[in-house]
Scaffold this active site. Sequence first.
Site, PDB file in Angstrom:
ATOM      1  N   CYS A  87      19.419  -1.904  34.960  1.00 44.63           N
ATOM      2  CA  CYS A  87      19.172  -3.313  35.259  1.00 44.63           C
ATOM      3  C   CYS A  87      20.404  -4.076  34.798  1.00 44.63           C
ATOM      4  O   CYS A  87      21.516  -3.563  34.886  1.00 44.63           O
ATOM      5  CB  CYS A  87      17.874  -3.804  34.595  1.00 44.63           C
ATOM      6  SG  CYS A  87      17.865  -3.752  32.798  1.00 44.63           S
ATOM      7  N   ARG A  88      20.248  -5.266  34.303  1.00 43.24           N
ATOM      8  CA  ARG A  88      21.403  -6.024  33.819  1.00 43.24           C
ATOM      9  C   ARG A  88      21.789  -5.582  32.415  1.00 43.24           C
ATOM     10  O   ARG A  88      22.941  -5.310  32.135  1.00 43.24           O
ATOM     11  CB  ARG A  88      21.109  -7.530  33.842  1.00 43.24           C
ATOM     12  CG  ARG A  88      22.286  -8.395  33.391  1.00 43.24           C
ATOM     13  CD  ARG A  88      21.955  -9.878  33.396  1.00 43.24           C
ATOM     14  NE  ARG A  88      20.740 -10.199  32.658  1.00 43.24           N
ATOM     15  CZ  ARG A  88      20.663 -10.356  31.339  1.00 43.24           C
ATOM     16  NH1 ARG A  88      21.726 -10.233  30.585  1.00 43.24           N
ATOM     17  NH2 ARG A  88      19.509 -10.645  30.762  1.00 43.24           N
TER      18      ARG A  88
END
Length: 128
Positions: A87-88
């Site tokens: 993800c981030r």
Amino acid sequence: MRNIITLLVVLMSYFANASDVPVVSQQQLLSMKSAEKAPQFIVLDVRTAEEYQQQHIDGAINISHDEIESKLATLNQYKDTMIIVHCRSGKRADIAENILVKNGFSQVKHLAGDMNAWLAADLPVISQ
């Protein structure tokens, strides 16, 4: 300085990834993408569709972390395939990884540093 920032991002992401899912480094992923005889794998980006559209790793499949459970049927074809999740920064990936493992996916892995470290290392992305 860039190396220090990259190292800090990777370490923060590593500690954010609290599950027991093995980690794949950025360099391992790049090597697998370019190798002729690499094991079969997919890259699963569990950020939002908007984040994915802004920039993503080439070839990554996007299913937001909050849609993983409802899209397990779509992912079932990868149940025995290496799935490299990111993800981030790591929190949403951890959620998705736990769901996948709980539902019998046998080769779930985590991308070290997630997208923050990938971008900090100036690695290639697809931008819209």
